[in-house]
Design an enzyme around this catalytic site. Sequence first.
Site, PDB file in Angstrom:
ATOM      1  N   ASP A   8      23.269  63.335  25.873  1.00 35.23           N
ATOM      2  CA  ASP A   8      24.299  64.360  25.729  1.00 35.23           C
ATOM      3  C   ASP A   8      25.442  63.742  24.929  1.00 35.23           C
ATOM      4  O   ASP A   8      25.337  62.608  24.434  1.00 35.23           O
ATOM      5  CB  ASP A   8      24.721  64.942  27.087  1.00 35.23           C
ATOM      6  CG  ASP A   8      25.564  64.000  27.930  1.00 35.23           C
ATOM      7  OD1 ASP A   8      25.767  62.825  27.525  1.00 35.23           O
ATOM      8  OD2 ASP A   8      26.028  64.428  29.004  1.00 35.23           O
ATOM      9  N   HIS A   9      26.541  64.490  24.806  1.00 36.09           N
ATOM     10  CA  HIS A   9      27.672  64.011  23.995  1.00 36.09           C
ATOM     11  C   HIS A   9      28.219  62.681  24.515  1.00 36.09           C
ATOM     12  O   HIS A   9      28.621  61.836  23.734  1.00 36.09           O
ATOM     13  CB  HIS A   9      28.773  65.069  23.970  1.00 36.09           C
ATOM     14  CG  HIS A   9      29.196  65.512  25.341  1.00 36.09           C
ATOM     15  ND1 HIS A   9      28.420  66.343  26.125  1.00 36.09           N
ATOM     16  CD2 HIS A   9      30.293  65.203  26.096  1.00 36.09           C
ATOM     17  CE1 HIS A   9      29.027  66.536  27.280  1.00 36.09           C
ATOM     18  NE2 HIS A   9      30.149  65.853  27.299  1.00 36.09           N
ATOM     19  N   CYS A  65      23.132  59.749  29.219  1.00 34.31           N
ATOM     20  CA  CYS A  65      24.291  60.638  29.408  1.00 34.31           C
ATOM     21  C   CYS A  65      25.456  59.753  29.841  1.00 34.31           C
ATOM     22  O   CYS A  65      25.434  58.546  29.607  1.00 34.31           O
ATOM     23  CB  CYS A  65      23.988  61.783  30.370  1.00 34.31           C
ATOM     24  SG  CYS A  65      23.697  61.324  32.086  1.00 34.31           S
ATOM     25  N   GLY A  68      23.912  58.592  33.480  1.00 27.96           N
ATOM     26  CA  GLY A  68      22.457  58.591  33.688  1.00 27.96           C
ATOM     27  C   GLY A  68      22.042  59.474  34.849  1.00 27.96           C
ATOM     28  O   GLY A  68      20.874  59.846  34.978  1.00 27.96           O
ATOM     29  N   VAL A  69      23.007  59.824  35.703  1.00 24.20           N
ATOM     30  CA  VAL A  69      22.688  60.542  36.940  1.00 24.20           C
ATOM     31  C   VAL A  69      22.248  61.978  36.669  1.00 24.20           C
ATOM     32  O   VAL A  69      21.204  62.436  37.139  1.00 24.20           O
ATOM     33  CB  VAL A  69      23.886  60.510  37.915  1.00 24.20           C
ATOM     34  CG1 VAL A  69      23.633  61.400  39.112  1.00 24.20           C
ATOM     35  CG2 VAL A  69      24.144  59.081  38.367  1.00 24.20           C
ATOM     36  N   GLY A  70      23.059  62.706  35.911  1.00 24.28           N
ATOM     37  CA  GLY A  70      22.710  64.098  35.633  1.00 24.28           C
ATOM     38  C   GLY A  70      21.372  64.201  34.909  1.00 24.28           C
ATOM     39  O   GLY A  70      20.535  65.066  35.241  1.00 24.28           O
ATOM     40  N   HIS A  98       5.893  49.798  39.755  1.00 22.01           N
ATOM     41  CA  HIS A  98       5.595  50.316  41.100  1.00 22.01           C
ATOM     42  C   HIS A  98       5.554  51.842  41.154  1.00 22.01           C
ATOM     43  O   HIS A  98       4.788  52.408  41.926  1.00 22.01           O
ATOM     44  CB  HIS A  98       6.652  49.832  42.111  1.00 22.01           C
ATOM     45  CG  HIS A  98       6.516  48.383  42.464  1.00 22.01           C
ATOM     46  ND1 HIS A  98       7.007  47.849  43.634  1.00 22.01           N
ATOM     47  CD2 HIS A  98       5.954  47.355  41.791  1.00 22.01           C
ATOM     48  CE1 HIS A  98       6.748  46.551  43.676  1.00 22.01           C
ATOM     49  NE2 HIS A  98       6.124  46.220  42.559  1.00 22.01           N
ATOM     50  N   ARG A 137       1.061  55.771  46.359  1.00 20.89           N
ATOM     51  CA  ARG A 137       2.407  56.342  46.538  1.00 20.89           C
ATOM     52  C   ARG A 137       2.763  57.314  45.412  1.00 20.89           C
ATOM     53  O   ARG A 137       3.396  58.350  45.661  1.00 20.89           O
ATOM     54  CB  ARG A 137       3.439  55.208  46.620  1.00 20.89           C
ATOM     55  CG  ARG A 137       3.300  54.413  47.916  1.00 20.89           C
ATOM     56  CD  ARG A 137       4.025  53.086  47.877  1.00 20.89           C
ATOM     57  NE  ARG A 137       3.633  52.252  49.008  1.00 20.89           N
ATOM     58  CZ  ARG A 137       3.768  50.919  49.023  1.00 20.89           C
ATOM     59  NH1 ARG A 137       4.277  50.283  47.974  1.00 20.89           N
ATOM     60  NH2 ARG A 137       3.389  50.229  50.083  1.00 20.89           N
TER      61      ARG A 137
HETATM   62  O1  LIG Z   1      27.164  61.799  33.070  1.00 20.44           O
HETATM   63  C1  LIG Z   1      26.926  62.964  32.954  1.00 20.44           C
HETATM   64  C2  LIG Z   1      26.132  63.693  33.973  1.00 20.44           C
HETATM   65  O2  LIG Z   1      25.710  62.829  34.997  1.00 20.44           O
HETATM   66  C3  LIG Z   1      27.489  63.735  31.821  1.00 20.44           C
HETATM   67  O3  LIG Z   1      27.354  62.983  30.652  1.00 20.44           O
HETATM   68  C4  LIG Z   1      28.957  64.026  32.100  1.00 20.44           C
HETATM   69  O4  LIG Z   1      29.086  64.817  33.265  1.00 20.44           O
HETATM   70  C5  LIG Z   1      29.617  64.753  30.922  1.00 20.44           C
HETATM   71  O5  LIG Z   1      30.939  65.083  31.273  1.00 20.44           O
HETATM   72  P1  LIG Z   1      31.948  65.754  30.236  1.00 20.44           P
HETATM   73  O6  LIG Z   1      31.385  67.106  29.874  1.00 20.44           O
HETATM   74  O7  LIG Z   1      33.264  65.817  30.960  1.00 20.44           O
HETATM   75  O8  LIG Z   1      31.991  64.862  29.012  1.00 20.44           O
END
Ligand SMILES: O=C(CO)[C@H](O)[C@H](O)COP(=O)(O)O
Length: 155
Positions: A8-9, A65, A68-70, A98, A137
């Site tokens: 993402d950005h 991102c 990395g979580v999203g 694994h 698993r």
């Molecule tokens: O890390 C992220 C999701 O886990 C996204 O990159 C993050 O939430 C983007 O935020 P914003 O729109 O404020 O730049």
Amino acid sequence: MIIALGCDHAGFHLKTAVAEHLKSIGCDVVDHGCYSADAVDFPDIARLVCHSVLRGEAARGIMVCGTGVGASIAANKIPGIRAAVCHDYHSAHQSVEHDDVNVMCVGAQIVGAWLVKDLISSYVTATFSTEEQFRRRVEKLAVLEREAASMIKPE
Ligand SMILES: O=C(CO)[C@H](O)[C@H](O)COP(=O)(O)O
């Protein structure tokens, strides 16, 4: 190895370093965007990366991102994808060995360009173990997916 790559950005600047490193270690890259720092929604790009892996265009995917979580949440919604945030060298290879991880997610706000190179090298050179417990698993993960799919009822 062919890698489906996306960001993402918030991950855009690090994706450039990731792509360059992948090519330097002999990987081909299918770049699914985004292509600037203009805001996008990570689920849209994760979808492109994951579908590319599931179609067999790429052996594995990498998503960048902010954290990395999203990206990992989005990717793990897609049956057949096993995604993980990997910010340390051990997880980057053990997640494949694994857990047969096929989409590694990294956060550009967490790791820098030098560490991400080590993480990527660790991830792309790892192979899924042939040991029975790991195969068992991962098959159970597929069972969880099928069970969840069967529980979805039309609204
Ligand atoms: O890390 C992220 C999701 O886990 C996204 O990159 C993050 O939430 C983007 O935020 P914003 O729109 O404020 O730049």
